[in-house]
Design a protein around this motif. Sequence first.
Motif, PDB file in Angstrom:
ATOM      1  N   ALA A   1       0.846  -1.202   0.000  1.00 13.58           N
ATOM      2  CA  ALA A   1       0.000   0.000   0.000  1.00 13.58           C
ATOM      3  C   ALA A   1       0.875   1.245   0.000  1.00 13.58           C
ATOM      4  O   ALA A   1       2.007   1.236   0.494  1.00 13.58           O
ATOM      5  CB  ALA A   1      -0.917   0.003   1.214  1.00 13.58           C
TER       6      ALA A   1
ATOM      7  N   GLU B   1      -7.156  -9.913   2.961  1.00 16.82           N
ATOM      8  CA  GLU B   1      -5.895  -9.464   2.375  1.00 16.82           C
ATOM      9  C   GLU B   1      -5.717 -10.006   0.959  1.00 16.82           C
ATOM     10  O   GLU B   1      -5.241  -9.287   0.063  1.00 16.82           O
ATOM     11  CB  GLU B   1      -4.714  -9.899   3.245  1.00 16.82           C
ATOM     12  CG  GLU B   1      -4.606  -9.152   4.569  1.00 16.82           C
ATOM     13  CD  GLU B   1      -3.399  -9.590   5.375  1.00 16.82           C
ATOM     14  OE1 GLU B   1      -2.962  -8.824   6.247  1.00 16.82           O
ATOM     15  OE2 GLU B   1      -2.887 -10.713   5.143  1.00 16.82           O
TER      16      GLU B   1
ATOM     17  N   VAL C   1      -3.575  -6.103  -0.115  1.00 17.23           N
ATOM     18  CA  VAL C   1      -2.937  -5.193   0.841  1.00 17.23           C
ATOM     19  C   VAL C   1      -2.897  -5.873   2.207  1.00 17.23           C
ATOM     20  O   VAL C   1      -3.859  -6.521   2.615  1.00 17.23           O
ATOM     21  CB  VAL C   1      -3.721  -3.861   0.945  1.00 17.23           C
ATOM     22  CG1 VAL C   1      -3.223  -3.026   2.122  1.00 17.23           C
ATOM     23  CG2 VAL C   1      -3.593  -3.073  -0.340  1.00 17.23           C
TER      24      VAL C   1
ATOM     25  N   ARG D   1      -4.548   0.275  -2.764  1.00 17.98           N
ATOM     26  CA  ARG D   1      -3.085   0.192  -2.771  1.00 17.98           C
ATOM     27  C   ARG D   1      -2.424   1.520  -3.112  1.00 17.98           C
ATOM     28  O   ARG D   1      -1.341   1.827  -2.607  1.00 17.98           O
ATOM     29  CB  ARG D   1      -2.625  -0.875  -3.769  1.00 17.98           C
ATOM     30  CG  ARG D   1      -2.947  -2.301  -3.355  1.00 17.98           C
ATOM     31  CD  ARG D   1      -2.173  -3.306  -4.200  1.00 17.98           C
ATOM     32  NE  ARG D   1      -2.522  -3.222  -5.614  1.00 17.98           N
ATOM     33  CZ  ARG D   1      -3.491  -3.908  -6.191  1.00 17.98           C
ATOM     34  NH1 ARG D   1      -4.247  -4.722  -5.460  1.00 17.98           N
ATOM     35  NH2 ARG D   1      -3.740  -3.801  -7.483  1.00 17.98           N
TER      36      ARG D   1
END
Length: 337
Positions: free
Chosen positions: A70, A146, A151, A317
């Motif tokens: 990110a 995730e 991320v 991100r």
Amino acid sequence: MSRPARAIEEPRRRRGLFSWFFTVVGIVVALSLVVGGFYVWRLWSTASDIERTNTLLPAGDADRPAADAAVAGSFNYVLMGSDSRGDGDRGRSDVLMLAHVPPTRDKVYIVSFPRDMWVEIPGRGQAKINAAYAYGGEELATRTLESLVGVRMDHAAKIDFEGFTGLTTELGGVTVTNKHASNVGEYRWPKGKVTIQGEEALTYVRQRHGLPNGDLDRAERQRAVVKAILVKMLTLDVLANPVKFNEVMGQFGKHFTVDEGLTNQMIFSTATSMKVRGGDDIVILQAPISGFGTSGDGQSIDIVNEGQLDEMAHAVRTGKMADYAAKYQDQPLAGGR
């Protein structure tokens, strides 16, 4: 000789006025420090009361997005609520949300993932997203989220049912816009503004049957109530009332669980860096769904809009959620614009 006497008396009177003025200022400052000290103490006490555990986030780095996936300065939390009623029952993740804050720290984007989303659960294959919690607890629920957004979650928080109902009660209820008139048992909610708290609030966010879009409408209600709680906490009714503030913070401390990395210092550092000024800076969204279907084993499921999910993940991100939200915030819960 009378003049000199008056000349001497005037400065004395001025010194008396100045002394009185600074005494009053000193008292006000002292009171401000006392009250301010109370708020700081209450916040620190609340943070200290929060239970911390190492089970909310995946252990190690294996099969997780890179720590720098990110954009620098942003942070991402996973928010969970379990439908467990205790007695050793793990339950399923009744609420699963991503809270994203961009590097500017002036917005909070809350994205809910409907529990019937048909996704790939790491190590388990395809299933409804809420099954991740049943299969592997908070850690697998976080790992699943995730994998969908690409991320790594910086931190995680979980609230139990008792905490949810207690929080809405301590706030004196929260008001949301109810899109679809419905009822469950003794509770009836007309279309329009409704104020809910306690068990009624819990019933409201759990209803799915009787709503036109089922699980998606439920997730939308959950987002609306989460935002209403945050907005209510930012009002002067709470912030300017030490008794109310103390009661609300007490609910946070008793019923929230966070990861071990979310220390008191981290909480204060994050809080003081935020530039959110009100409800308009809290943006609620739903993970993109293209429609409904049936799984191979006969389950009713929400079909993920893969292309739009990739677009959302890229926005998270790169810190471009403002552009994504502007484009999709008003789209239907299922399907295209």
